[in-house]
Scaffold this motif. Structure first.
Motif, PDB file in Angstrom:
ATOM      1  N   LYS A 219       0.823  -1.209   0.000  1.00  0.00           N
ATOM      2  CA  LYS A 219       0.000   0.000   0.000  1.00  0.00           C
ATOM      3  C   LYS A 219       0.855   1.258   0.000  1.00  0.00           C
ATOM      4  O   LYS A 219       0.468   2.290  -0.549  1.00  0.00           O
ATOM      5  CB  LYS A 219      -0.943  -0.025   1.195  1.00  0.00           C
ATOM      6  CG  LYS A 219      -2.035  -1.101   1.064  1.00  0.00           C
ATOM      7  CD  LYS A 219      -2.782  -1.331   2.354  1.00  0.00           C
ATOM      8  CE  LYS A 219      -3.655  -0.153   2.698  1.00  0.00           C
ATOM      9  NZ  LYS A 219      -4.475  -0.446   3.906  1.00  0.00           N
TER      10      LYS A 219
ATOM     11  N   PRO B 299       0.124   3.712  -3.501  1.00  0.00           N
ATOM     12  CA  PRO B 299      -0.827   4.441  -2.661  1.00  0.00           C
ATOM     13  C   PRO B 299      -2.112   4.852  -3.367  1.00  0.00           C
ATOM     14  O   PRO B 299      -3.120   5.152  -2.707  1.00  0.00           O
ATOM     15  CB  PRO B 299      -0.026   5.681  -2.232  1.00  0.00           C
ATOM     16  CG  PRO B 299       0.961   5.887  -3.332  1.00  0.00           C
ATOM     17  CD  PRO B 299       1.316   4.523  -3.808  1.00  0.00           C
ATOM     18  N   ASP B 300      -2.101   4.912  -4.697  1.00  0.00           N
ATOM     19  CA  ASP B 300      -3.261   5.421  -5.421  1.00  0.00           C
ATOM     20  C   ASP B 300      -4.265   4.338  -5.802  1.00  0.00           C
ATOM     21  O   ASP B 300      -5.309   4.641  -6.399  1.00  0.00           O
ATOM     22  CB  ASP B 300      -2.794   6.144  -6.689  1.00  0.00           C
ATOM     23  CG  ASP B 300      -1.899   7.326  -6.364  1.00  0.00           C
ATOM     24  OD1 ASP B 300      -2.111   7.940  -5.300  1.00  0.00           O
ATOM     25  OD2 ASP B 300      -0.977   7.602  -7.157  1.00  0.00           O
ATOM     26  N   VAL B 301      -3.941   3.094  -5.489  1.00  0.00           N
ATOM     27  CA  VAL B 301      -4.836   1.984  -5.846  1.00  0.00           C
ATOM     28  C   VAL B 301      -5.978   1.889  -4.841  1.00  0.00           C
ATOM     29  O   VAL B 301      -5.779   2.043  -3.636  1.00  0.00           O
ATOM     30  CB  VAL B 301      -4.056   0.652  -5.889  1.00  0.00           C
ATOM     31  CG1 VAL B 301      -5.016  -0.521  -6.097  1.00  0.00           C
ATOM     32  CG2 VAL B 301      -3.007   0.685  -6.987  1.00  0.00           C
ATOM     33  N   LYS B 302      -7.178   1.635  -5.351  1.00  0.00           N
ATOM     34  CA  LYS B 302      -8.331   1.409  -4.476  1.00  0.00           C
ATOM     35  C   LYS B 302      -8.438  -0.093  -4.201  1.00  0.00           C
ATOM     36  O   LYS B 302      -8.557  -0.900  -5.126  1.00  0.00           O
ATOM     37  CB  LYS B 302      -9.604   1.908  -5.144  1.00  0.00           C
ATOM     38  CG  LYS B 302      -9.644   3.423  -5.311  1.00  0.00           C
ATOM     39  CD  LYS B 302     -10.954   3.870  -5.934  1.00  0.00           C
ATOM     40  CE  LYS B 302     -10.995   5.397  -6.078  1.00  0.00           C
ATOM     41  NZ  LYS B 302     -12.250   5.872  -6.699  1.00  0.00           N
TER      42      LYS B 302
ATOM     43  N   THR C 203      -2.926  -1.295 -12.456  1.00  0.00           N
ATOM     44  CA  THR C 203      -1.681  -0.965 -13.174  1.00  0.00           C
ATOM     45  C   THR C 203      -1.422  -1.835 -14.397  1.00  0.00           C
ATOM     46  O   THR C 203      -0.620  -1.463 -15.254  1.00  0.00           O
ATOM     47  CB  THR C 203      -0.474  -1.113 -12.233  1.00  0.00           C
ATOM     48  OG1 THR C 203      -0.345  -2.497 -11.844  1.00  0.00           O
ATOM     49  CG2 THR C 203      -0.645  -0.247 -10.987  1.00  0.00           C
TER      50      THR C 203
END
Length: 538
Positions: free
Chosen positions: A123, A127-130, A148
């Protein structure tokens, strides 16, 4: 550089900056299976056979966070057509399970802590992944892949550390038919969740597990039967990628001006798949660096386990250990072992465990196991002395006395010692069988293997066998040529030695030689002995 994700190439850089034997031929073999049904590999070898070094090498090769081209300059992998295709192309997850089993504060919740620590780092890197589920490692990896489009290569070093240290199942008190899931169950469930779900092939380009034990079996099925396994027993085409080959040791011996004969005697003997001569790499390097051959590898672990296993009261186990220490080979059925050191139910299971631990070698063509070299022989003898196994301890002492009596020419003492060895080992022999009598002889001279190279040869006639014993380098004792007769005389045995053509091993030997004739009388069940000095005429 992370702890678990994209660790970089520093570990492999440290390896190649010292004395490195090129094992990068593994890389094309792993590349060939990426993104295929064979993308999941589990490679198991005994301790200090290069598993972790290979894992660090793969980490440096696949890790997209670094540039490892220069590290592989001039190495075998660079020559392969797939080298450029996959060089530094993946996010690499690297997990050393022993880094968790060594932490007492996490042992009770080890599987949960493994997931939490890897998830927290993922994470931070992404950091931008849901994320759908912040507590499930596979869901986190799947979310990253979907966001990604990138795949992972997962390396798990010492994958079986949890299997070795935690019991399989615990029964509920008062209810023997009910079991509660244990740490091992949780761990296997995590591995199945990672590598055997509908998302696994989408998330992982490949996975590489290393350890001592193959994937655990439940009944007759593997818990992860989609993994390709390459073990001490069945290495397939990875046999030469771990341990040192004969040519590699010769190269090192020349570089260090070391005795190849000594290195072979101490550390050779592993017959792994197609490779008929594999050396223990850790011990070879230690011997070269320290200038002395001795036991190095056997002090690194598993010794207590060996003592436990060889004391198990399975029918025929102790007899087989005696035979192997004397240089014999014994049949072993490796197929029923559950790949769990805590579930050992038969003599075959014990022998199979000892193969995986490296204390025995395995010939897959003949399905036989044997003691590979002097380093292991010495350690097994030490283990016997540390057990309550008085019979073998006494046999070793008697064998040492027998060798002294033979060299001293004490014919009566030799005959009596062979009588005793014959009586003590009738359980492994057909008492009046000629070939079995030769086996008695190898058992009786078990101690001599410390100082002699022993060649057991069957002659062409019926009723006798030869034992040729050449002293090892720096051993100032005579060579022995021993002829065994059946229902004849010891003098006849001596005469036959003189008449027959000498084996090549003796013909090349220029030191003192003792001829030893031994006869066994079927009726009296006693042996007689004749010993003479002999000189080869030039």
């Amino acid at each position: 550089m992370g702890t678990y994700i994209n660790k970089g190439n520093k570990a492999f850089r440290d390896i190649v900056s010292h004395e490195y034997v090129d094992k990068t031929s593994l890389i094309p073999l792993i590349n060939a299976n990426l993104n295929s049904e064979s993308r999941y590999s589990c490679v198991t070898r005994c301790r200090r056979f290069g598993k972790s070094m290979a894992a660090k090498m793969l980490c440096a090769y696949y890790d997209k966070s670094c540039d490892s081209r220069e590290l592989f300059r001039g190495l075998k992998a660079e020559q392969d057509k797939t080298f450029e295709t996959y060089l530094n192309k993946y996010n690499v997850l690297y997990l050393d399970v022993t880094s968790f089993t060594a932490r007492p504060e996490v042992r009770k919740n080890i599987v949960r802590v493994i997931q939490e620590e890897i998830i927290n780092e993922l994470k931070e890197v992404f950091p931008d992944v849901k994320y759908k589920d912040n507590s499930d490692l596979m869901d986190v990896l799947s979310s990253i892949h979907q966001a990604t489009g990138e795949k992972f290569f997962f390396i798990i070093d010492e994958w079986d550390a949890i299997c070795r240290e935690f019991p399989e199942r615990q029964k509920m008190k008062g209810d023997p038919d009910t079991v509660t899931p244990t740490i091992l169950d949780e761990y296997v469930m995590l591995l199945r969740r990672l590598f055997k779900t509908q998302d696994s092939d989408e998330v992982f380009a490949g996975a590489y597990l290393t350890g001592i034990l193959p994937i655990k079996k439940y009944n007759t099925e593997s818990a992860l039967n989609n993994f390709c396994e390459y073990s001490m027993i069945d290495p397939a085409f990875l046999a030469a990628c771990y341990g040192f080959t004969e040519d590699e040791v010769k190269m090192l011996a020349e570089r260090y001006n070391a005795s190849m004969d000594n290195l072979k005697m101490w550390y050779d003997g592993y017959n792994i798949g197609r490779e008929k001569s594999i050396y223990n790499p850790y011990s070879v390097m230690k011997a070269l660096q320290r200038g002395s051959c001795r036991s190095y590898w056997t002090t690194t672990g598993a010794y207590d386990s060996v003592i436990t296993y060889i004391q198990m009261n399975f029918d025929g186990l102790k007899d087989d250990i005696i035979r192997m220490l004397a240089g014999e080979r014994v049949y072993v059925n490796t197929s029923k072992f559950q790949n769990d050191m805590n579930i050992v139910r038969s003599k075959n299971d014990v022998l199979t465990v000892l193969i995986h631990l490296g204390y025995l070698a395995y010939d897959d063509e003949k399905q036989q196991c044997y003691v590979p070299n002097k380093e292991v022989t010495d350690e097994l003898l030490n283990a016997v002395e540390d057990t309550s196994w008085k019979r073998l301890a006494d046999a070793i002492t008697a064998s040492r006395n027998l060798l002294d009596a033979t060299i001293a020419g004490n014919e009566n003492a030799v005959a009596q010692a062979i009588d005793l060895a014959h009586d003590e080992n009738t359980s492994i022999l057909a008492y009046n069988d000629e070939n079995s009598l030769a086996c008695v002889l190898t058992v009786a001279y078990i101690w001599a293997r410390n100082e002699y190279v022993i060649h057991r040869e069957y002659a062409t006639g019926k009723g006798y066998a030869d034992l040729v014993m050449i002293p090892r380098r720096n051993v100032s004792k005579p060579a022995l040529v021993i002829e065994l007769k059946f229902n004849n005389t010891a003098d006849t045995a001596i005469d036959q030695i003189k008449r027959k053509q000498y084996p090549a091993k003796i013909a090349e030997y220029t030191g003192d030689i003792l001829l030893v004739g031994i006869n066994y009388d079927r009726e009296t069940k006693l042996h007689t002995c004749k010993i003479e000095s002999f000189k080869i005429r030039v």
